[in-house]
Design a protein around this motif. Structure first.
Motif, PDB file in Angstrom:
ATOM      1  N   LEU A 222       0.851  -1.187   0.000  1.00  0.00           N
ATOM      2  CA  LEU A 222       0.000   0.000   0.000  1.00  0.00           C
ATOM      3  C   LEU A 222       0.886   1.235   0.000  1.00  0.00           C
ATOM      4  O   LEU A 222       1.826   1.334   0.779  1.00  0.00           O
ATOM      5  N   CYS A 223       0.598   2.156  -0.894  1.00  0.00           N
ATOM      6  CA  CYS A 223       1.301   3.434  -0.938  1.00  0.00           C
ATOM      7  C   CYS A 223       0.397   4.470  -0.292  1.00  0.00           C
ATOM      8  O   CYS A 223      -0.791   4.560  -0.615  1.00  0.00           O
TER       9      CYS A 223
ATOM     10  N   VAL B 284       3.266   0.664   3.240  1.00  0.00           N
ATOM     11  CA  VAL B 284       2.888  -0.339   4.227  1.00  0.00           C
ATOM     12  C   VAL B 284       2.678  -1.646   3.474  1.00  0.00           C
ATOM     13  O   VAL B 284       1.987  -1.671   2.465  1.00  0.00           O
ATOM     14  N   THR B 285       3.277  -2.708   3.977  1.00  0.00           N
ATOM     15  CA  THR B 285       3.081  -4.031   3.392  1.00  0.00           C
ATOM     16  C   THR B 285       2.351  -4.896   4.403  1.00  0.00           C
ATOM     17  O   THR B 285       2.835  -5.115   5.511  1.00  0.00           O
TER      18      THR B 285
ATOM     19  N   GLU C 196       3.802  -6.186   7.800  1.00  0.00           N
ATOM     20  CA  GLU C 196       5.141  -6.777   7.734  1.00  0.00           C
ATOM     21  C   GLU C 196       6.229  -5.727   7.605  1.00  0.00           C
ATOM     22  O   GLU C 196       7.339  -5.922   8.069  1.00  0.00           O
ATOM     23  N   GLU C 197       5.909  -4.623   6.929  1.00  0.00           N
ATOM     24  CA  GLU C 197       6.909  -3.577   6.705  1.00  0.00           C
ATOM     25  C   GLU C 197       6.210  -2.231   6.620  1.00  0.00           C
ATOM     26  O   GLU C 197       5.109  -2.125   6.093  1.00  0.00           O
ATOM     27  N   CYS C 198       6.877  -1.201   7.139  1.00  0.00           N
ATOM     28  CA  CYS C 198       6.309   0.148   7.120  1.00  0.00           C
ATOM     29  C   CYS C 198       7.456   1.149   7.019  1.00  0.00           C
ATOM     30  O   CYS C 198       8.418   1.071   7.777  1.00  0.00           O
ATOM     31  N   ASN C 199       7.350   2.089   6.068  1.00  0.00           N
ATOM     32  CA  ASN C 199       8.383   3.106   5.875  1.00  0.00           C
ATOM     33  C   ASN C 199       7.735   4.445   5.563  1.00  0.00           C
ATOM     34  O   ASN C 199       6.675   4.494   4.944  1.00  0.00           O
ATOM     35  N   ILE C 200       8.389   5.511   5.979  1.00  0.00           N
ATOM     36  CA  ILE C 200       7.950   6.864   5.650  1.00  0.00           C
ATOM     37  C   ILE C 200       9.121   7.595   4.998  1.00  0.00           C
ATOM     38  O   ILE C 200      10.272   7.430   5.401  1.00  0.00           O
TER      39      ILE C 200
ATOM     40  N   LYS D  87       2.355   2.967  11.353  1.00  0.00           N
ATOM     41  CA  LYS D  87       2.134   1.532  11.515  1.00  0.00           C
ATOM     42  C   LYS D  87       0.993   1.269  12.496  1.00  0.00           C
ATOM     43  O   LYS D  87       0.133   0.421  12.237  1.00  0.00           O
ATOM     44  N   ARG D  88       0.962   2.010  13.582  1.00  0.00           N
ATOM     45  CA  ARG D  88      -0.100   1.825  14.578  1.00  0.00           C
ATOM     46  C   ARG D  88      -1.465   2.118  13.972  1.00  0.00           C
ATOM     47  O   ARG D  88      -2.412   1.354  14.144  1.00  0.00           O
ATOM     48  N   ARG D  89      -1.550   3.208  13.232  1.00  0.00           N
ATOM     49  CA  ARG D  89      -2.845   3.583  12.648  1.00  0.00           C
ATOM     50  C   ARG D  89      -3.327   2.551  11.641  1.00  0.00           C
ATOM     51  O   ARG D  89      -4.479   2.148  11.652  1.00  0.00           O
ATOM     52  N   PHE D  90      -2.429   2.118  10.747  1.00  0.00           N
ATOM     53  CA  PHE D  90      -2.856   1.215   9.684  1.00  0.00           C
ATOM     54  C   PHE D  90      -2.903  -0.245  10.117  1.00  0.00           C
ATOM     55  O   PHE D  90      -3.464  -1.081   9.418  1.00  0.00           O
ATOM     56  N   SER D  91      -2.373  -0.578  11.283  1.00  0.00           N
ATOM     57  CA  SER D  91      -2.437  -1.962  11.762  1.00  0.00           C
ATOM     58  C   SER D  91      -3.851  -2.352  12.194  1.00  0.00           C
ATOM     59  O   SER D  91      -4.115  -3.530  12.416  1.00  0.00           O
TER      60      SER D  91
END
Length: 124
Positions: free
Chosen positions: A7-8, A48-49, A32-36, A22-26
């Motif tokens: 997800l972009c 977000v993966t 599995e992976e989250c980057n900003i 990560k907390r919001r989208f979990s």
């Protein structure tokens, strides 16, 4: 290759942290992976993966509900870094299994050279 669980997320606020994203989208599933990535122009984005594709679909459909009143709505779409960045992205640290050194070797050769090499190998 893009996975449908990638997800972009665009329009991320400048004060957002990786753990907050990560907390919001979990709430939609296991991440599995989250980057900003923060940019000077302010058009911050993240990736977000999810472990499961269904969770990514749920996030696309409902992710707009995660914004706070003082935030712009997130831009949400499927796709990892490669799709988002188009041809400017080079995945230098990937462990992808689809790397083909033979293909890379011959990509720079023109048709006539490839044909001559193929004809030589047939004669052997």
């Amino acid at each position: 290759t893009r996975r449908s669980s990638d997800l972009c997320i665009g329009k991320i606020p400048g004060i957002m942290t990786r753990s907050e994203l990560k907390r919001r989208f979990s709430v939609f599933g296991t991440i599995e992976e989250c980057n900003i990535h923060f940019r000077d122009q302010g058009d911050n984005y993240g990736f977000v993966t999810y472990r499961y594709t269904e969770d990514a679909f749920t996030a696309i459909e409902n992710g707009h509900k995660l914004r706070r009143p003082d935030e712009l709505p997130f831009d949400l779409c499927f796709g990892g870094r490669r799709q988002f960045c188009k041809s400017n992205y080079a995945d230098l640290d990937s462990n992808r299994g689809d790397y083909d050194p033979v293909k890379k070797k011959f990509e720079s050769l023109d048709f006539d050279t490839l044909l001559k090499q193929a004809q030589k190998s047939i004669r052997r």
